[in-house]
Design a protein around this motif. Structure first.
Motif, PDB file in Angstrom:
ATOM      1  N   ILE A  34       0.760  -1.322   0.088  1.00  5.69           N
ATOM      2  CA  ILE A  34       0.150   0.088  -0.065  1.00  5.69           C
ATOM      3  C   ILE A  34       0.968   1.314   0.035  1.00  5.69           C
ATOM      4  N   ASN A  35       1.930   1.139   0.654  1.00  3.11           N
ATOM      5  CA  ASN A  35       2.788   2.338   0.759  1.00  3.11           C
ATOM      6  C   ASN A  35       3.427   2.665  -0.688  1.00  3.11           C
ATOM      7  N   TYR A  52     -10.951   1.697   3.971  1.00  2.00           N
ATOM      8  CA  TYR A  52     -11.168   0.358   4.223  1.00  2.00           C
ATOM      9  C   TYR A  52     -12.932   0.269   4.203  1.00  2.00           C
ATOM     10  N   LEU A  53     -13.387   1.113   4.900  1.00  2.00           N
ATOM     11  CA  LEU A  53     -14.849   1.124   5.221  1.00  2.00           C
ATOM     12  C   LEU A  53     -15.837   1.341   3.970  1.00  2.00           C
ATOM     13  N   ASP A  55     -18.792   3.035   3.727  1.00  2.00           N
ATOM     14  CA  ASP A  55     -19.071   4.657   3.148  1.00  2.00           C
ATOM     15  C   ASP A  55     -17.821   5.172   2.946  1.00  2.00           C
ATOM     16  N   GLU A  56     -16.683   4.995   3.319  1.00  2.00           N
ATOM     17  CA  GLU A  56     -15.598   5.641   2.766  1.00  2.00           C
ATOM     18  C   GLU A  56     -15.365   5.241   1.447  1.00  2.00           C
TER      19      GLU A  56
ATOM     20  N   SER C  31      -2.497   2.396   7.645  1.00  2.00           N
ATOM     21  CA  SER C  31      -1.619   1.020   7.149  1.00  2.00           C
ATOM     22  C   SER C  31      -0.873   1.721   6.126  1.00  2.00           C
ATOM     23  N   VAL C  32      -1.143   2.881   5.279  1.00  2.00           N
ATOM     24  CA  VAL C  32      -0.254   3.406   4.387  1.00  2.00           C
ATOM     25  C   VAL C  32       1.104   3.665   4.640  1.00  2.00           C
ATOM     26  N   THR C  33       1.255   4.578   5.845  1.00  2.00           N
ATOM     27  CA  THR C  33       2.518   5.058   6.360  1.00  2.00           C
ATOM     28  C   THR C  33       3.071   4.328   7.506  1.00  2.00           C
ATOM     29  N   ILE C  34       2.535   3.362   8.175  1.00  2.00           N
ATOM     30  CA  ILE C  34       2.676   2.862   9.345  1.00  2.00           C
ATOM     31  C   ILE C  34       4.112   2.460   9.543  1.00  2.00           C
ATOM     32  N   THR C  73      -6.567   5.480   7.981  1.00  2.00           N
ATOM     33  CA  THR C  73      -7.365   4.250   7.373  1.00  2.00           C
ATOM     34  C   THR C  73      -7.995   3.718   8.520  1.00  2.00           C
ATOM     35  N   LEU C  74      -9.326   3.957   8.949  1.00  2.00           N
ATOM     36  CA  LEU C  74      -9.995   3.150   9.834  1.00  2.00           C
ATOM     37  C   LEU C  74     -10.435   1.925   9.470  1.00  2.00           C
ATOM     38  N   LEU C  75     -10.426   1.158  10.653  1.00  2.00           N
ATOM     39  CA  LEU C  75     -11.126  -0.241  10.389  1.00  2.00           C
ATOM     40  C   LEU C  75     -12.227  -0.352  11.425  1.00  2.00           C
ATOM     41  N   PRO C  76     -13.235  -1.370  11.084  1.00  2.00           N
ATOM     42  CA  PRO C  76     -14.428  -1.354  12.030  1.00  2.00           C
ATOM     43  C   PRO C  76     -14.024  -1.464  13.397  1.00  2.00           C
ATOM     44  N   PHE C 105     -14.457  13.382   6.373  1.00  2.00           N
ATOM     45  CA  PHE C 105     -14.306  12.428   5.481  1.00  2.00           C
ATOM     46  C   PHE C 105     -15.091  11.150   6.084  1.00  2.00           C
ATOM     47  N   GLY C 106     -16.294  10.737   6.021  1.00  2.00           N
ATOM     48  CA  GLY C 106     -16.900   9.392   6.484  1.00  2.00           C
ATOM     49  C   GLY C 106     -17.633   9.578   7.749  1.00  2.00           C
ATOM     50  N   LEU C 108     -17.754   7.232  10.476  1.00  2.00           N
ATOM     51  CA  LEU C 108     -17.062   6.988  11.643  1.00  2.00           C
ATOM     52  C   LEU C 108     -16.181   8.039  12.059  1.00  2.00           C
ATOM     53  N   ARG C 109     -15.238   8.490  11.052  1.00  2.00           N
ATOM     54  CA  ARG C 109     -13.946   9.306  11.411  1.00  2.00           C
ATOM     55  C   ARG C 109     -14.802  10.457  12.065  1.00  2.00           C
ATOM     56  N   VAL C 152      -6.479  13.428   1.756  1.00  2.83           N
ATOM     57  CA  VAL C 152      -5.429  13.586   2.626  1.00  2.83           C
ATOM     58  C   VAL C 152      -4.738  14.789   2.266  1.00  2.83           C
TER      59      VAL C 152
END
Lengths: 278, 278, 278
Positions: A34-35, A52-53, A55-56, C31-34, C73-76, C105-106, C108-109, C152
């Protein structure tokens, strides 16, 4: 048949538009690379965003000028996210790129890829085995009886995927890019063979995924066929140049990103390719 | 006791077999270093594939010649994926490598690592604190009363983990590799101390994880002990060489991958190590 | 107003304490830049650990000397993990850094960022658009009527976010860092403008995220304002130096990590910045 010069002019236009407008191409992609996908998209002049979600994914599909979907590492939530995102893309006629990584591997992956037949991705990019397996999943010509997908590696040659690629492109009305020693790009009526690249491409993870992400960047500014050919060309050019400067895969990846960034529109359009009618 | 020359010959055979056959070693691993794991596996001549879902873990366990499981960043679905994958590996007697990252940290991690006692990983690779903590979780000798795991860092010395490493290797019937300034590798009867490496190893994330992934690659072509020693040797060799060429951790990581790729079988076997009986 | 020399002395102390004590700053991040976040934290002398699960977030909040939370990057599972982790941090008065990536954006966020108002992050780091959007979400001054977040990327200038930054810092009692061509750092009464950096910062993904992670490292050893200014300074210094050595973004990222590692406390404190009262 469209002339080579005409194609090259459109490639130049695509590259220059991207460098000038910094278009956003969102992605839902695997966590392994992904990076690298994001950095490759930035290097050619685009902008990246990953989610990932569900709605996003829908939001990204609407907000981005094009979208990249790669099924490499599936998460449970993808059961919702991937179909919903693809539906928005299809309903809005937005360009999107499908990377059918490891097609045929696992239940959810197979189910998702099957559903994607009706959402008609603008560009499908994969290795030969993935393209053949996807044509098989979709019941199209060119699929062999047995898939040769081994994890993420191709065990089939690009030429063996020619019929599958043409059938897929004709079904979607878009383009298909098959990555290999020589890349094959087709819109179902014309086939381009793009040359160059490096043996180090197989020694770094994500050369294919990041190519898919870069196709999405160019798809914001060109037709599916031109986008796929332009991305393949800059990859082959940058790969050849980077190989000349290094002696290992770590340095190769670093220099490859540099060369993606430095390649000019004219240089990209002049990277060797041949065209033929199907 | 097995002679050093005999060990070196087997190491040479392992390296050459991997370079010739490009074996696939799948992984379920943490998201922080997943890219580096894959690139290290590719650099030594292997092939990589990563998954998250339960059925894909089982599929990967069957398809890969060996598997790497790293519990660094757990996701909810791992509650199903990790035991099911390990069970397939155990039932099929396939080699697999466990990296008990941050053993003792969190409920799911503790439960998963406890379950792994019965699935007997072929190789366990960790830092000293993780090896001591895992021996404690499994109720084996060599565990101290108190774990010194601090996130992903070790606060114990390799020598302090000697008894735990031997006890774990005797329980599994495989091998244990303890990473540190000098690496300790044991099959429960012989201990090898592998030398080299670089102070920059601690300044990049994933030097341990990617070593685990490379152990899995060699485990496709050698016994657990030889696989662990070969991987430690190429890491120590490549680390020493890379350190000589750089002045910071960014360049170190790049050059380290180059040196992993360039190291020959004979050079790897000749990287300094000592052996002794337990 | 606090003198510039006083500020510089505190920056030197922060850098030297970190290099001497190798403090652990845990992260929940995208997860993109972790990987880049972790490597940047290690390069400046800190230690990194990343998690996803609720109980692990709580554990990390307690174990780490400071924590970095990035909502990229949100996960459930973040629906549980992020509030529970922030609550522990707030209840224990532990320093933590919030990176409100793509605020607005979104669903949950938006919900998570709204909840964070009461948990008062010690440092908020974002681009101008994110800072303005967050002030809007929290009903504070300085928010514009319309958010300009595009994925972003920022489409607002640092100066446009000045009022929002001051309002956020006054609400939290901590500090706010706005990243841009010149970085703005404020504790609500003083504003520092940190200079330097490189145009390549926008051509690599994660320059902002990793800055947030490095702020958390310094927050283990300094006040929120000093931590944010010190991190911005070493980023601007390392960015300028790395740019001089390279011709593309791949090499830039590599050299940037080298320069983060090599920068001394005095050099960091002497990187150009101006201060003014609000």
């Amino acid at each position: 048949m469209i002339s080579k010069e005409n194609i090259q002019n459109r490639m130049i236009q695509a590259v220059e538009t991207v460098k000038r407008t910094n278009p956003m191409a969102g992605s839902i992609t695997n966590s392994v690379t992904i990076n690298f996908v994001a950095n490759a998209q930035l290097a050619v002049g685009g902008s990246a965003a990953m989610v990932y979600l569900p709605d996003e994914g829908e939001f990204l599909a609407k907000a981005g000028a094009a979208t990249y979907i790669n099924v490499g590492t599936l998460l449970p939530v993808y059961e919702q996210t991937l179909p919903r995102t693809a539906k928005v893309l299809h309903d809005l006629s937005k360009p999107w790129v499908l990377d059918p990584v490891a097609a045929g591997f696992g239940l959810l992956r197979t189910e998702l890829l099957r559903q994607y037949k009706e959402y008609k991705p603008s560009v499908i990019r994969g290795n030969a085995s993935e393209i053949i397996a996807l044509a098989g999943l979709w019941g199209l010509d060119g699929s062999s009886e047995e898939s040769h997908v081994r994890g993420v590696d191709s065990t089939d040659s690009v030429i063996a995927a020619r019929a599958a690629a043409v059938a897929l492109a004709r079904w979607t009305g878009g383009a298909v890019a098959v990555s290999g020693k020589t890349d094959l790009i087709t819109d179902g009526s014309v086939i381009a063979f793009s040359q160059g690249g490096s043996h180090f491409m197989e020694k770094i993870t994500g050369s294919g995924c990041s190519l898919g992400g870069v196709v999405a960047v160019y798809a914001t500014a060109a037709s599916p066929f031109i986008a796929a050919l332009t991305a393949s060309s800059v990859y082959n050019l940058a790969g050849s140049r980077a190989e000349n400067e290094v002696d290992g895969p770590g340095s190769f990846q670093t220099r490859f990103l540099d060369e993606l960034y430095k390649a000019t529109a004219v240089e990209i359009a002049n990277n060797p390719f041949e065209i033929e009618e199907v």
